[in-house]
Motif scaffolding. Structure first.
Motif, PDB file in Angstrom:
ATOM      1  N   ILE A  14       7.949   2.448   0.118  1.00  0.00           N
ATOM      2  CA  ILE A  14       8.659   3.493   1.359  1.00  0.00           C
ATOM      3  C   ILE A  14       8.601   2.108   1.904  1.00  0.00           C
ATOM      4  CG2 ILE A  14       7.963   4.632   3.002  1.00  0.00           C
ATOM      5  CD1 ILE A  14       6.381   6.494   1.283  1.00  0.00           C
ATOM      6  N   ILE A  15       9.307   1.632   2.700  1.00  0.00           N
ATOM      7  CA  ILE A  15       9.453   0.625   3.826  1.00  0.00           C
ATOM      8  C   ILE A  15       9.117   0.755   5.206  1.00  0.00           C
ATOM      9  CG2 ILE A  15      10.622  -1.705   4.126  1.00  0.00           C
ATOM     10  CD1 ILE A  15      12.081  -1.417   1.389  1.00  0.00           C
ATOM     11  N   ILE A  16       8.338   0.276   5.634  1.00  0.00           N
ATOM     12  CA  ILE A  16       8.230   0.205   7.681  1.00  0.00           C
ATOM     13  C   ILE A  16       7.691  -0.922   7.925  1.00  0.00           C
ATOM     14  CG2 ILE A  16       6.465   1.666   8.830  1.00  0.00           C
ATOM     15  CD1 ILE A  16       6.037   3.467   7.090  1.00  0.00           C
ATOM     16  N   GLY A  17       8.573  -0.322   9.070  1.00  0.00           N
ATOM     17  CA  GLY A  17       8.515  -2.118  10.016  1.00  0.00           C
ATOM     18  C   GLY A  17       7.083  -1.789  10.528  1.00  0.00           C
ATOM     19  N   SER A  18       6.252  -3.101  11.489  1.00  0.00           N
ATOM     20  CA  SER A  18       5.342  -3.031  11.758  1.00  0.00           C
ATOM     21  C   SER A  18       5.650  -3.313  13.206  1.00  0.00           C
ATOM     22  CB  SER A  18       4.261  -3.788  11.041  1.00  0.00           C
ATOM     23  OG  SER A  18       3.167  -4.312  12.334  1.00  0.00           O
ATOM     24  N   ASN A  19       4.891  -2.499  14.357  1.00  0.00           N
ATOM     25  CA  ASN A  19       5.247  -3.299  15.632  1.00  0.00           C
ATOM     26  C   ASN A  19       4.857  -4.908  15.885  1.00  0.00           C
ATOM     27  OD1 ASN A  19       6.943  -0.693  16.289  1.00  0.00           O
ATOM     28  ND2 ASN A  19       4.639   0.670  16.836  1.00  0.00           N
ATOM     29  N   GLY A  20       3.655  -4.555  15.879  1.00  0.00           N
ATOM     30  CA  GLY A  20       2.953  -5.922  16.288  1.00  0.00           C
ATOM     31  C   GLY A  20       2.515  -5.484  17.232  1.00  0.00           C
ATOM     32  N   LEU A  49       5.262  -0.694   1.978  1.00  0.00           N
ATOM     33  CA  LEU A  49       5.424  -2.214   2.573  1.00  0.00           C
ATOM     34  C   LEU A  49       5.583  -1.707   3.914  1.00  0.00           C
ATOM     35  CD1 LEU A  49       5.623  -4.969   1.063  1.00  0.00           C
ATOM     36  CD2 LEU A  49       8.045  -4.631   1.561  1.00  0.00           C
ATOM     37  N   VAL A  50       4.666  -2.760   4.571  1.00  0.00           N
ATOM     38  CA  VAL A  50       5.264  -3.180   6.150  1.00  0.00           C
ATOM     39  C   VAL A  50       4.906  -4.534   5.912  1.00  0.00           C
ATOM     40  CG1 VAL A  50       3.704  -2.582   7.945  1.00  0.00           C
ATOM     41  CG2 VAL A  50       2.862  -1.107   6.476  1.00  0.00           C
ATOM     42  N   VAL A  51       6.422  -3.672   6.612  1.00  0.00           N
ATOM     43  CA  VAL A  51       6.772  -5.622   7.134  1.00  0.00           C
ATOM     44  C   VAL A  51       6.466  -5.863   9.078  1.00  0.00           C
ATOM     45  CG1 VAL A  51       9.466  -6.507   7.723  1.00  0.00           C
ATOM     46  CG2 VAL A  51       9.198  -3.927   5.599  1.00  0.00           C
ATOM     47  N   PRO A  52       5.824  -7.367   9.234  1.00  0.00           N
ATOM     48  CA  PRO A  52       5.818  -7.450  10.048  1.00  0.00           C
ATOM     49  C   PRO A  52       6.908  -7.748  11.131  1.00  0.00           C
ATOM     50  CG  PRO A  52       4.713  -8.572   9.153  1.00  0.00           C
ATOM     51  CD  PRO A  52       5.354  -8.262   8.308  1.00  0.00           C
ATOM     52  N   PRO A  53       6.801  -7.714  12.938  1.00  0.00           N
ATOM     53  CA  PRO A  53       8.129  -7.911  14.020  1.00  0.00           C
ATOM     54  C   PRO A  53       8.458  -9.380  13.246  1.00  0.00           C
ATOM     55  CG  PRO A  53       6.350  -6.987  14.636  1.00  0.00           C
ATOM     56  CD  PRO A  53       5.895  -7.758  13.029  1.00  0.00           C
ATOM     57  N   LYS A  54       8.485  -9.874  12.450  1.00  0.00           N
ATOM     58  CA  LYS A  54       8.249 -11.754  12.738  1.00  0.00           C
ATOM     59  C   LYS A  54       8.840 -12.109  10.949  1.00  0.00           C
ATOM     60  CE  LYS A  54       7.227 -13.013  16.985  1.00  0.00           C
ATOM     61  NZ  LYS A  54       6.309 -14.115  17.189  1.00  0.00           N
ATOM     62  N   ALA A  55       8.830 -10.939  10.151  1.00  0.00           N
ATOM     63  CA  ALA A  55       9.514 -11.659   9.214  1.00  0.00           C
ATOM     64  C   ALA A  55      10.855 -11.781   8.315  1.00  0.00           C
ATOM     65  CB  ALA A  55       8.314 -10.687   8.038  1.00  0.00           C
ATOM     66  N   ASP A  56      10.905 -11.944   7.787  1.00  0.00           N
ATOM     67  CA  ASP A  56      12.101 -12.847   7.780  1.00  0.00           C
ATOM     68  C   ASP A  56      11.995 -12.624   6.059  1.00  0.00           C
ATOM     69  OD1 ASP A  56      13.702 -13.251  10.149  1.00  0.00           O
ATOM     70  OD2 ASP A  56      13.084 -14.869   9.829  1.00  0.00           O
ATOM     71  N   TYR A  57      13.409 -12.002   5.512  1.00  0.00           N
ATOM     72  CA  TYR A  57      13.312 -11.579   4.127  1.00  0.00           C
ATOM     73  C   TYR A  57      13.744 -13.178   3.094  1.00  0.00           C
ATOM     74  CZ  TYR A  57      14.635 -10.194  -1.274  1.00  0.00           C
ATOM     75  OH  TYR A  57      14.363 -10.295  -2.226  1.00  0.00           O
ATOM     76  N   GLN A  58      12.676 -13.514   2.827  1.00  0.00           N
ATOM     77  CA  GLN A  58      12.430 -13.985   1.008  1.00  0.00           C
ATOM     78  C   GLN A  58      11.962 -13.669   0.201  1.00  0.00           C
ATOM     79  OE1 GLN A  58       9.939 -17.915   2.082  1.00  0.00           O
ATOM     80  NE2 GLN A  58       8.928 -16.640   4.229  1.00  0.00           N
ATOM     81  N   SER A  59      12.714 -14.268  -1.098  1.00  0.00           N
ATOM     82  CA  SER A  59      12.886 -13.799  -2.572  1.00  0.00           C
ATOM     83  C   SER A  59      11.339 -14.005  -2.924  1.00  0.00           C
ATOM     84  CB  SER A  59      13.176 -14.910  -3.361  1.00  0.00           C
ATOM     85  OG  SER A  59      12.805 -14.644  -4.640  1.00  0.00           O
ATOM     86  N   ILE A  60      10.436 -12.566  -2.907  1.00  0.00           N
ATOM     87  CA  ILE A  60       8.968 -12.875  -3.526  1.00  0.00           C
ATOM     88  C   ILE A  60       8.768 -13.490  -5.044  1.00  0.00           C
ATOM     89  CG2 ILE A  60       7.478 -11.339  -4.554  1.00  0.00           C
ATOM     90  CD1 ILE A  60       8.909  -9.431  -2.452  1.00  0.00           C
TER      91      ILE A  60
END
Length: 276
Positions: free
Chosen positions: A113-119, A144-155
């Motif tokens: 589950i991929i969710i954005g974090s509001n910050g 997976l919590v994605v912070p507002p400024k997190a750009d995708y990078q290969s893990i």
């Protein structure tokens, strides 16, 4: 095929997480994205007027459903621009978002589950983002919590933070294996020592438990656990922090909103919440 469930409410926070998921699906080559929107109208809303003296009539509900379906299709189009080969499904439910997520997970295998974090804008942005931790607490699959400024990078590198105590009870090995087996990830196990003595037996047990992943072990001292983790992840140029929101874990209070928000706000990279 990997299946990613992305709850959306058409906020910038949710759109950012959806775009991150599309880029992740591009890297995976074979992934399905489910864009899930929940439109719940309580019984009281259909009887009592809103503060604007508007009663939620059947006609109003039908118009709102049409608007939301159009918005889902529009978002799907944006994601297809990122990954033209993506298998993207849109889903509109009439339950609460939490119930909708759990119901979907129960009827279809979902890997993440991929969710954005509001910050810092938790009350101004996405309801989903402000409830990301509640979702992770109820979800039987990783979130997976994605912070507002997190750009995708290969893990390529992930930080697993734990306190090296009661590790047998703390680390959800099957969930961890499911994640690491699908990716060539360098695993760094971090212990932020707050002055407590590390038990040698627990330490050896941890080494044996994780030996298949060939991790490196790191020790650091920092008065603020969250800042210590974020500082270490930044110095190591990691693309992911793995957190263990479980009793006795390093994050035993992670599900308390104040602490969890600190992590997702201050982290510059996504945070994966693992549970058994």
């Amino acid at each position: 095929m990997s299946t990613y469930l992305i709850p959306v409410d058409f906020s910038k926070t949710a759109d950012h997480a959806a775009k991150y998921a599309a880029r992740l699906s591009w890297a995976m080559n074979d992934a399905k994205l489910i864009l899930l929107n929940a439109y719940y109208v309580s019984e009281y809303e259909s009887i009592l007027p809103t503060p604007d003296l508007i009663v939620t009539t059947d006609e109003h509900i039908a118009d709102e459903i049409t608007r939301r379906k159009d918005a889902l299709e529009k978002l799907k189009g944006k994601l297809l621009e990122i990954n033209p080969n993506a298998d993207i499904e849109i889903s509109l439910t009439r339950e609460t978002i939490l119930r909708s997520i759990i119901d979907r997970v129960n009827v279809e295998p979902v890997d993440l589950i991929i969710i954005g974090s509001n910050g810092k804008k938790a009350k101004e942005e996405s309801d989903i983002g402000s409830n990301a931790i509640k979702v992770s607490k109820a979800s039987p699959v990783p979130v997976l919590v994605v912070p507002p400024k997190a750009d995708y990078q290969s893990i390529r590198k992930a930080i697993l933070a734990c306190d090296f105590k009661k590790v047998q009870e703390v680390i959800p090995m099957q969930a961890l294996k499911n994640i690491l087996s699908k990716h060539a990830i360098e695993l760094l196990v971090l212990n932020i020592n707050s002055g407590n003595q590390v038990d040698a037996d627990e330490e050896h047990f941890l080494y044996d438990m994780l030996k298949d992943f060939s991790p490196t072990y790191h020790y650091a001292e920092h008065p603020d656990t969250i800042k210590g983790i974020v500082k270490f992840a930044k110095a190591e140029e990691a693309q992911l922090i793995i957190a263990l929101p479980k009793k006795y874990s390093f994050f035993e209070n992670l599900l308390h909103q104040s602490v969890s928000q600190k992590l997702t706000i201050k982290s510059h990279i996504p945070v994966l919440l693992l549970k058994d």
